[in-house]
Design a protein around this motif. Sequence first.
Motif, PDB file in Angstrom:
ATOM      1  N   LEU A 108      -4.512   1.227  -0.516  1.00  0.00           N
ATOM      2  CA  LEU A 108      -3.790   2.207   0.465  1.00  0.00           C
ATOM      3  C   LEU A 108      -2.568   1.799   1.286  1.00  0.00           C
ATOM      4  O   LEU A 108      -1.610   2.524   1.222  1.00  0.00           O
ATOM      5  N   ASP A 109      -2.404   0.392   1.743  1.00  0.00           N
ATOM      6  CA  ASP A 109      -1.338   0.053   2.258  1.00  0.00           C
ATOM      7  C   ASP A 109      -0.256  -0.142   1.030  1.00  0.00           C
ATOM      8  O   ASP A 109       0.933   0.273   1.642  1.00  0.00           O
ATOM      9  N   THR A 110      -0.742  -0.528   0.030  1.00  0.00           N
ATOM     10  CA  THR A 110       0.342  -0.712  -1.055  1.00  0.00           C
ATOM     11  C   THR A 110       0.847   0.527  -1.369  1.00  0.00           C
ATOM     12  O   THR A 110       2.133   0.882  -1.696  1.00  0.00           O
ATOM     13  N   ALA A 111       0.071   1.570  -1.560  1.00  0.00           N
ATOM     14  CA  ALA A 111       0.543   2.799  -1.995  1.00  0.00           C
ATOM     15  C   ALA A 111       1.377   3.365  -1.098  1.00  0.00           C
ATOM     16  O   ALA A 111       2.660   4.217  -1.440  1.00  0.00           O
ATOM     17  N   THR A 112       1.423   3.281   0.105  1.00  0.00           N
ATOM     18  CA  THR A 112       2.066   3.935   1.222  1.00  0.00           C
ATOM     19  C   THR A 112       3.467   3.230   1.365  1.00  0.00           C
ATOM     20  O   THR A 112       4.603   3.945   1.353  1.00  0.00           O
ATOM     21  N   GLU A 113       3.265   1.753   1.255  1.00  0.00           N
ATOM     22  CA  GLU A 113       4.537   1.092   1.246  1.00  0.00           C
ATOM     23  C   GLU A 113       5.445   1.231   0.141  1.00  0.00           C
ATOM     24  O   GLU A 113       6.776   1.535  -0.005  1.00  0.00           O
ATOM     25  N   GLN A 114       4.739   1.582  -1.219  1.00  0.00           N
ATOM     26  CA  GLN A 114       5.761   1.943  -2.557  1.00  0.00           C
ATOM     27  C   GLN A 114       6.211   3.265  -2.262  1.00  0.00           C
ATOM     28  O   GLN A 114       7.253   3.439  -2.973  1.00  0.00           O
TER      29      GLN A 114
END
Length: 580
Positions: free
Chosen positions: A203-209
Amino acid sequence: MQNSVSVACFTVADDSQTVIDALYHISRLVSETEDAHEALRLVLDEVVRALPATAAFIALVNPDTRRLQIEVFHGMPPESQGLELLLGQGVTGWVALHGRPLVVPDVSADGRYFKLSENVRSKLAVPMLLDGAVVGVVNVDSNCVNAFGDHELKILTLLTSEATKVVSRLWVISQLRIKARQLESLITTGQSLVSKLELQAVLDTATEQGLSLMPCRLCAVFLLNADGKTLRLAALAGQKDGPPDPAEDLVLADSVLGSAVRHKKQVEVLSLARTEEHHFTQLLPGGNLVSLLVTPIVVDDHAIGALNVYTERHHRFNNDERRIFSTLANLCAVAVQNADLYTRVFASEESLRKNERLTTLGLIAAEIAHEIRNPLTVITLLLDTMDLRFPDDDVRAQDLTVIREKLGHLGEIVERVLGFSKSGTALQARWSLGAVIEETLRLLRLKLEQSKIVVQFHPPTTPLLVDAHKGQLQQVLLNLILNAVQAMPHGGRLLIDLHEEIKDHAHLAVVTIRDHGPGVPPSLRARIFESFLTARKDGTGLGLAICKRILRDHRGDIELIETPMDRGATFKFWLPSAGG
């Protein structure tokens, strides 16, 4: 505004070569620059050279605000950059609204004129038309009355048409480059997401991307709670001061996010100020979150949450942006599935390891039971040959009876281990549960006294009878009481309560055992009855697991009642009542 200056009025001879040169220079802009803004500036230079203009500007229609915004200008004050006009406002706005060119010989005689400079006397404006839609306006001004006529109108129309084609190609090229970068980012994002094995990392990676795919202020993921009625914030990128802690979850029925999740469709909010979706407004100075795009995250045709992107300005999300975030949400869904599968595989692996340990333990137990049986038989025979006799009122007579029972119980355990018996239900009989508790406390009286434990137990006036294996029932009580004693190394109170409850028309004999120790750590509460789980260095982690198995074999169960930390632990178990 510009200072008033004296400029001689002049006309331009019919210089076809000047126009041809301007058209040639404009047509070559595609090969000379990749920047659309720079191309507009060069176009304006050619327009000023070809026409008798003292000032000029090109204004483009902002697709989000539907306003004209000055992009490049000539002969105007610096503050003109970015100046906005409403469609229909002034001569330029009228041309943009109606899509037709306009010559104003004398601005003072035209009520549509919107004064930007004191020196302007005449005006010429031509719309930039792309596929029939107005994308901008090319505007030229003169400090002389009647500076522009049909001849100048034809020249500006010709130059504007060519300029629109050139700039549109640059826009297309720019959009293709943006799409290429976005596609590359999506590929990188997909590779990054599928490599994550933990849900939070996904989830953290998805929002950062999400922040890298378009110029937005915040990107967040909300996940559906277990109740299926509320959403909780699971990840947020773009907040410099760290993730927020919303005071409450978002209710599906009262939220645009809920609408997107329920219908599994993207939802766009142009103005957050007009909706209830202002849950992040307080996080930013001035609360300047304006527009929102909600994309549902769907796994196996079930929406599990939403991917949100927030902007600081009014923004209409085009089809490409919608597809980009739909793809990102799909990648996120796949990654969530992978993380879930990894968790299950890990749990299965742990279960296999535990089963392997249990199998090994079973083999060891069988060997130990075999070695115990012979000396246990010898002890039983020797006790019988000692022919110990005590008066009935002598406490030693009761102790001797208990010793004989426990030796018999040990013998049963040894035989059950050797024979791999499951429950020993054939050995069940009807017992008074209060009497069994009192007898267990009698067995532990010396241990309780040494540990400075004060026991409070008052059996009910009417005996509560249960059908049970007495030895196994006492094993449950011993485990729970000894655990409580170990939880209070400096002494304390042990409260035992026995009463009857009715649940689903069934009569239950219920026992609660409460100590005043430090309580069960929160990290262990959900798994307290698992085998080999213990918080003590000298513990085996089997006691509570055995208690649960025994009680379930007796059609009962056990649970840990939630208690605040540092206020002790309370266990509650129950068995079917056998009547009064």
